[in-house]
Design an enzyme around this catalytic site. Structure first.
Site, PDB file in Angstrom:
ATOM      1  N   ARG A 126     -10.385   0.270  14.787  1.00 44.65           N
ATOM      2  CA  ARG A 126     -10.055   1.080  13.618  1.00 44.65           C
ATOM      3  C   ARG A 126     -10.881   0.624  12.420  1.00 44.65           C
ATOM      4  O   ARG A 126     -11.748   1.340  11.951  1.00 44.65           O
ATOM      5  CB  ARG A 126      -8.551   0.999  13.324  1.00 44.65           C
ATOM      6  CG  ARG A 126      -8.065   2.025  12.321  1.00 44.65           C
ATOM      7  CD  ARG A 126      -6.573   1.972  12.124  1.00 44.65           C
ATOM      8  NE  ARG A 126      -6.107   0.702  11.564  1.00 44.65           N
ATOM      9  CZ  ARG A 126      -4.871   0.495  11.118  1.00 44.65           C
ATOM     10  NH1 ARG A 126      -3.964   1.462  11.216  1.00 44.65           N
ATOM     11  NH2 ARG A 126      -4.512  -0.670  10.609  1.00 44.65           N
ATOM     12  N   TYR A 171      17.038  30.139   7.777  1.00 45.01           N
ATOM     13  CA  TYR A 171      15.907  30.920   8.264  1.00 45.01           C
ATOM     14  C   TYR A 171      15.937  31.066   9.785  1.00 45.01           C
ATOM     15  O   TYR A 171      16.246  30.135  10.513  1.00 45.01           O
ATOM     16  CB  TYR A 171      14.588  30.242   7.885  1.00 45.01           C
ATOM     17  CG  TYR A 171      14.207  30.394   6.428  1.00 45.01           C
ATOM     18  CD1 TYR A 171      14.003  31.647   5.868  1.00 45.01           C
ATOM     19  CD2 TYR A 171      14.021  29.271   5.635  1.00 45.01           C
ATOM     20  CE1 TYR A 171      13.640  31.784   4.538  1.00 45.01           C
ATOM     21  CE2 TYR A 171      13.646  29.387   4.300  1.00 45.01           C
ATOM     22  CZ  TYR A 171      13.459  30.651   3.761  1.00 45.01           C
ATOM     23  OH  TYR A 171      13.095  30.776   2.442  1.00 45.01           O
ATOM     24  N   LYS A 182       0.842  -1.200   0.000  1.00 49.91           N
ATOM     25  CA  LYS A 182       0.000   0.000   0.000  1.00 49.91           C
ATOM     26  C   LYS A 182       0.878   1.252   0.000  1.00 49.91           C
ATOM     27  O   LYS A 182       2.098   1.176   0.120  1.00 49.91           O
ATOM     28  CB  LYS A 182      -0.926  -0.008   1.215  1.00 49.91           C
ATOM     29  CG  LYS A 182      -0.201   0.026   2.556  1.00 49.91           C
ATOM     30  CD  LYS A 182      -1.188  -0.020   3.719  1.00 49.91           C
ATOM     31  CE  LYS A 182      -0.438   0.017   5.045  1.00 49.91           C
ATOM     32  NZ  LYS A 182      -1.344   0.064   6.201  1.00 49.91           N
ATOM     33  N   MET A 223      12.281  24.262   2.233  1.00 47.73           N
ATOM     34  CA  MET A 223      11.478  23.509   1.275  1.00 47.73           C
ATOM     35  C   MET A 223      12.321  22.684   0.314  1.00 47.73           C
ATOM     36  O   MET A 223      12.016  21.522   0.029  1.00 47.73           O
ATOM     37  CB  MET A 223      10.582  24.463   0.482  1.00 47.73           C
ATOM     38  CG  MET A 223       9.650  23.750  -0.495  1.00 47.73           C
ATOM     39  SD  MET A 223       8.610  24.887  -1.440  1.00 47.73           S
ATOM     40  CE  MET A 223       7.535  25.529  -0.163  1.00 47.73           C
TER      41      MET A 223
END
Length: 344
Positions: free
Chosen positions: A128, A242, A33, A290
């Site tokens: 679940r 940053y 999956k 990013m």
């Protein structure tokens, strides 16, 4: 090359499946999956098919349809989400086997596709997916009369061998299924390692195939090399990245590599992550952005062409620890910009 290189060792993948297969009492399937845990379901599926896998597991009918196109007719493809509204055409045309999770799904399936194979998922305590004991008790005889090909449940705490939930779920699963003449499955990777009482007729390893915990003896499957775009001198007291979060404690040589959170390299790993120039650890400095990551390569003694994140020195779970997450998230977050190289 600007793009990072994600190398996928299909030989290691197969060896991991073979090792887990050797532990298993019955058939050993494979979970592919989430696009083969981020590595490409068609590629992974074909490699496992050649190794002998005949039962595959996916999350949705769309995933099953894609996998069927890659592996052809014959092997079973089980769908964990069952038979959802809108899935009927894919289930029929791709010959998928939905694992029905409720009475509603059972009615939908037998009405839309009478005689089409199906399995059943039971809730043994995870809360679940799957029919709860009372629901199952009400429809059990009717469901079994329809000829399910598999009855399964899923363990919540299999990565913690001593957790009492494992024995509890085993007992619940047995209480719901003992005496039925239907193949059963309870164990994924963790359950396979727990031992034969959890194996039943089929195990269905997932993360262990791809080199992740709790299969501690797994062979690493993924190597990730990030190309260096630029290297610069940073004087003691200068900042990098940053927010000025890293201040150079010494004169340093800083490399900027191609890769960032857009590529699935989670921003939170920054303060704890390490890249490698050969055998030399190079700590990540400043924030992961990013598209770029900066690392201190001073101790490498040279300007490297690339830096390695996953591979010889660090597993997917090491990276996950640095980011405060799990190996599953790291693998399934791997982005689309990598140059993917297959190793046989």
């Amino acid at each position: 090359m600007t793009s990072a290189t994600l190398s996928i060792d299909l030989g290691a993948l197969v060896r991991n499946w073979q090792a887990l297969d050797a532990m298993s009492e019955g058939e050993t399937g494979a979970v592919v999956k989430a696009n083969g845990y981020g590595l490409g379901a068609p590629v992974v599926g074909r490699a496992l098919l050649r190794a002998g896998v005949r039962s595959f597991f996916v999350a949705t009918a769309d995933e099953g349809n894609t996998l069927r196109g890659a592996i052809g007719q014959g092997p079973a493809i089980y769908v964990f989400s069952g038979h959802m509204v809108g899935d009927t055409t894919a289930i029929r045309e791709a010959a998928l086997t939905p694992l029905l999770n409720s009475v509603d799904q059972m009615l939908r399936h037998v009405e839309a596709l009478p005689g089409h194979p199906f399995g059943i998922q039971l809730d043994s305590g995870m809360n679940r997916l799957g029919m709860e004991p009372a629901e199952w008790s009400a429809v059990r005889d009717i469901a079994v009369a329809q000829g399910p090909t598999l009855i399964m449940s899923h363990l919540a705490c299999a990565d913690e061998p001593s957790h009492p939930m494992n024995a509890h779920q085993l007992a619940e699963f047995r209480a719901m299924t003992d005496g039925l003449d239907v193949p059963r499955s309870l164990a994924a990777t963790g359950g396979t390692i727990l031992g034969r009482e959890y194996h039943f007729d089929m195990t269905r390893p997932g993360i262990g195939l791809y080199g992740g915990l709790p299969f501690v003896d797994a062979t690493p499957v993924v190597t990730l090399d990030l190309p260096v775009i630029q290297v610069r001198d940073v004087a003691q007291g200068e900042t990098v990245g940053y927010g000025n979060t890293w201040i150079a404690p010494r004169d340093a040589r800083i490399a900027t590599v191609s890769g960032g959170y857009a590529d699935g390299l989670i921003r939170a790993m920054g303060p704890n992550a390490t890249l490698y120039a050969g055998d030399v650890p190079c700590p990540v400095v400043g924030r992961v952005s990013m598209d770029l990551i900066t690392a201190d390569v001073t101790d490498a003694g040279h300007d490297p062409v690339d830096l390695q994140l996953m591979g010889q020195h660090q597993s997917v779970d090491t990276i996950a620890d640095a980011a405060g997450t799990i190996g599953y998230e790291i693998l399934t977050s791997l982005g689309l910009r990598y140059h993917r190289a297959l190793v046989q």
